[in-house]
Design a protein around this motif. Structure first.
Motif, short mmCIF file in Angstrom:
data_model
loop_
_atom_site.label_atom_id
_atom_site.label_comp_id
_atom_site.label_asym_id
_atom_site.label_seq_id
_atom_site.Cartn_x
_atom_site.Cartn_y
_atom_site.Cartn_z
N GLY A 1 4.16 55.21 -22.80
CA GLY A 1 4.81 54.24 -23.17
C GLY A 1 4.46 52.95 -23.12
N TYR A 2 5.21 51.98 -23.01
CA TYR A 2 5.00 50.69 -23.50
C TYR A 2 6.14 50.20 -21.97
N TRP A 3 5.43 48.73 -21.85
CA TRP A 3 6.46 47.99 -20.81
C TRP A 3 6.77 46.50 -21.32
N LEU A 4 8.10 46.56 -20.83
CA LEU A 4 8.17 44.92 -22.44
C LEU A 4 8.08 43.60 -20.80
N PHE A 5 8.18 44.71 -19.69
CA PHE A 5 8.23 43.27 -18.57
C PHE A 5 5.95 44.14 -18.01
N ASP A 6 6.37 43.38 -17.73
CA ASP A 6 4.11 43.28 -17.26
C ASP A 6 4.11 42.91 -15.59
N TRP A 7 4.25 43.86 -14.57
CA TRP A 7 4.98 43.37 -13.10
C TRP A 7 3.25 43.81 -12.75
N MET A 8 2.20 42.60 -12.74
CA MET A 8 0.75 41.99 -12.93
C MET A 8 1.04 41.38 -11.68
N GLN A 9 -0.13 42.19 -10.51
CA GLN A 9 0.40 41.19 -9.57
C GLN A 9 -0.86 39.73 -9.77
N ARG A 10 -0.69 38.91 -8.97
CA ARG A 10 -1.66 38.04 -9.59
C ARG A 10 -1.95 37.32 -8.88
N PRO A 11 -2.69 37.95 -7.70
CA PRO A 11 -3.40 37.32 -6.08
C PRO A 11 -3.70 35.66 -6.36
N GLU A 12 -4.94 35.38 -7.41
CA GLU A 12 -4.76 33.80 -7.93
C GLU A 12 -4.16 32.52 -7.85
N LEU B 1 6.51 27.91 -3.71
CA LEU B 1 5.60 27.34 -3.23
C LEU B 1 4.57 26.73 -3.55
N SER B 2 3.58 27.95 -4.15
CA SER B 2 2.27 27.65 -4.05
C SER B 2 2.19 27.35 -6.03
N LYS B 3 2.79 26.82 -5.93
CA LYS B 3 3.06 26.18 -7.46
C LYS B 3 2.30 26.54 -8.75
N PRO B 4 2.55 28.28 -9.13
CA PRO B 4 1.39 28.99 -9.95
C PRO B 4 2.04 27.78 -10.91
N PRO B 5 1.14 28.37 -12.23
CA PRO B 5 1.34 27.57 -13.71
C PRO B 5 2.47 28.28 -14.76
N TYR B 6 2.86 27.43 -14.90
CA TYR B 6 4.03 28.64 -15.94
C TYR B 6 3.68 29.34 -16.87
N VAL B 7 3.63 29.36 -17.51
CA VAL B 7 3.40 30.86 -18.71
C VAL B 7 4.45 31.57 -19.51
N ASP B 8 4.26 31.12 -20.92
CA ASP B 8 5.59 31.37 -21.55
C ASP B 8 5.09 33.18 -21.88
N ASP B 9 5.99 33.95 -21.37
CA ASP B 9 5.95 34.75 -21.43
C ASP B 9 6.60 35.57 -22.52
N ASN B 10 6.84 35.45 -23.45
CA ASN B 10 7.75 35.68 -24.49
C ASN B 10 7.90 36.51 -25.47
N TYR B 11 9.35 37.59 -24.43
CA TYR B 11 9.91 38.61 -24.78
C TYR B 11 10.17 38.99 -26.47
N GLY B 12 10.14 38.07 -26.95
CA GLY B 12 10.40 38.21 -28.54
C GLY B 12 8.61 39.17 -29.49
N ILE B 13 7.87 38.30 -28.79
CA ILE B 13 6.41 39.00 -28.77
C ILE B 13 6.34 40.50 -28.57
N GLU B 14 6.50 40.34 -27.06
CA GLU B 14 6.52 41.33 -26.70
C GLU B 14 7.37 43.02 -27.06
N LEU B 15 8.64 42.23 -27.78
CA LEU B 15 9.23 43.22 -28.44
C LEU B 15 9.07 43.95 -30.09
N LYS B 16 7.98 42.97 -30.36
CA LYS B 16 7.36 43.65 -32.01
C LYS B 16 5.96 44.15 -31.58
N LYS B 17 5.46 44.39 -30.39
CA LYS B 17 4.96 45.04 -30.33
C LYS B 17 4.72 46.75 -29.67
#
Length: 114
Positions: free
Chosen positions: A1-12, A55-71
């Motif tokens: 299967g394929y996950w719509l949400f990618d819950w990867m950790q981002r230690p950086e 608090l850690s001020k991570p950058p905004y990333v556009d995780d557009n799920y419309g693109i994910e749905l097409k996959k």
């Protein structure tokens, strides 16, 4: 299967697992938590500064799920675009802004072709 949400950790970004989930929710919805929602949280100060930023001020990333749905490959481009609207109504950060079941069933995606 394929996950719509990618819950990867981002230690950086120096986020706890909970902070990472909040970060991904904000990126996925394109929203920030409102002051009203932040005031309700018992642990708000563990994750957010006084301006509502993580608090850690991570950058905004556009995780557009419309693109994910097409996959998935089961929907046409038009179908994926059409489905992304009701999904966005369900994933609003503020529960008061989420669509009702009736609203969702009125969406053209769920009405089908007659």
């Amino acid at each position: 299967g394929y996950w719509l949400f990618d819950w990867m950790q981002r230690p950086e970004y120096q986020l706890t697992p909970e902070g990472n989930a909040l970060y991904q929710m904000m990126n996925f919805t394109g929203e920030c938590f409102s002051d009203t929602e932040l005031v309700k949280g018992q642990k708000t100060s563990d994750y957010f500064d006084s301006d509502g930023n993580l608090l850690s001020k991570p950058p905004y990333v556009d995780d557009n799920y419309g693109i994910e749905l097409k996959k998935f490959g089961h929907l046409s481009d038009e179908g994926a675009t059409s489905l992304s609207q009701p999904i966005s109504w369900c994933l609003r950060l503020d529960p008061a802004d989420r669509a009702s079941g009736v609203d969702l069933l009125r969406n053209p995606f769920f009405m089908g072709d007659d």
